[in-house]
Design an enzyme around this catalytic site. Sequence first.
Site, short mmCIF file in Angstrom:
data_model
loop_
_atom_site.label_atom_id
_atom_site.label_comp_id
_atom_site.label_asym_id
_atom_site.label_seq_id
_atom_site.Cartn_x
_atom_site.Cartn_y
_atom_site.Cartn_z
CE LYS A 1 -1.67 2.97 2.68
NZ LYS A 1 -1.73 4.15 1.80
CD GLU B 1 13.56 0.70 8.84
OE1 GLU B 1 14.10 1.81 9.03
OE2 GLU B 1 14.15 -0.37 9.04
CB CYS C 1 13.50 8.64 7.54
SG CYS C 1 14.64 7.61 6.58
CD GLU D 1 10.44 12.83 10.83
OE1 GLU D 1 9.30 12.37 11.10
OE2 GLU D 1 11.30 12.20 10.19
#
Length: 481
Positions: A175, A250, A284, A384
């Site tokens: 997905k 992750e 990331c 973040e």
Amino acid sequence: MNTYQNYIGGADVPAADGRTFTAFNPTTGGVWGTFALAGPAEVDRAVQAASGAFRTGPWGRLSPTRRGRLLMKWGDVIAEHADRIATIETEQNGKLFAEMRAQARIAQDWLYYFGGLADKIEGTVIPLDRQSIFNYTLREPLGVVGVITPWNSPTFIAIMSLAPALAAGNTIVLKPASQTPLTALKFAELCQEAGLPEGVVNVVTGPGGKVGMAMVRDPRVDKIAFTGSTEVGKQIMREAAGTLKRLSLELGGKSPNIVFADADMEAAVKGALTGIFYNKGEVCAAGSRLFLEDSIHDAFMGKLTERVKGLTVGDPMDKATRMGPVVSKAQMDTVLSYIEAGKQEGARLVAGGGRASVGNGKGYFIQPTIFDDVRNTMKIAREEIFGPVLSVIPFKSLEEGLAEGNSTTYGLAAAVWTRDVAKALRAAQAIRAGTVWVNAYNLFDAALPFGGFKESGFGREMGAAGLEHYTELKTVWVDLS
Ligand code: NAD
């Protein structure tokens, strides 16, 4: 404008209720493609196709060597279509075309690496203090792996999970993020062209909360390999408890990039720029917190702010462009709100600080932005941002630099810059992160494990260690008496 369907059991499948959603081109702000809006019925069909392909299809009967060869062939086919894949990536995400073309070729290398490992998944015979027992262990595939990917690096991240999962003999329901669904569909189509059997790779397109969650809850899905935000990772972990599903998470990061006074300054300035502005900070592992030792702070900042002026923000198809638009209006608004928070909290804005005016003015362009004199406790240093915003934090000693670098809930990556080997190794040991770069930033290789400490997740992708996470370990006892 094209309409794209789910890809299930080797065929294009529209949503049963005919619903669709649109994706936008961040360079122009215009509608770029229409996609089938999958629901529970399509997830059910995709899982059934993957489950059938695993249990009764030809995939399970292929030797590991043949399986590996098919992955390599898939890599060749992807490389042949590198230009088309790069165009899709650039149009759906705003990433630089030249870089994306290179990434499509790296995907080939990765499929070669994992294709090569497919027939090297070995068991062991373990010496026992029992003469009559012969034993061995086996690493077997898990079954159906649900792969859920983010929008920031659709090619790289899909291959990162699919290559080891398939090498180990699993089948897939993938997905992709709703902002960037097309590369996943293209990969599935190319899989078929390479000769992978129907049902081995299936793609469902739709919103995470419904489609992704349906995959997480489905008892026929044996593992979820999730790459995305820490917040959603936590939701998935809670929900996966219902079926005790295997998980690899992750997740996000707020990685420290620590420059000591004895570093090669030119190299470290370049590393600081790449660390945060590569792919507009939508990485990331982005080096979003730059720690500078006091004695070099001013000289370093002089060079950094000078170099930032040379980063051309513009059309990502253009060779001269160094930074394209961020992925979406929502992401642009988020990044701008963080820039506002930085100003409010009293950090000193030394570069950028707002939207960049490019083309028709409707694209989602943001200036490369640097805040100096940031404190590690400020929102822009804690959370973040996932955009082109750098927080610069001065420090006085090795101990302080490392302690401040580690002072975060995340632990995905870090870098240290120094000419002193002992200092580099001490830092690499002290840093609580899954990857530490010394005098480098943003290096990745299929052979080297990647993943998080702390709230950056668990499990590993890439390397032989990553492959193990797509297997179950079985122990066999044989009584010879
Ligand atoms: P996100 O968590 O919002 O979405 C990621 C994927 O999860 C998408 O496909 C989304 O549709 C799906 N999703 C959303 N809600 C869901 C739910 N409730 N259940 C199941 N699936 C759901 O992340 P994003 O905004 O697409 O990506 C950015 C994030 O990804 C950043 O935090 C970044 O650090 C992280 N990331 C991590 C890595 C890594 O390797 N550690 C790599 C790239 C990106």
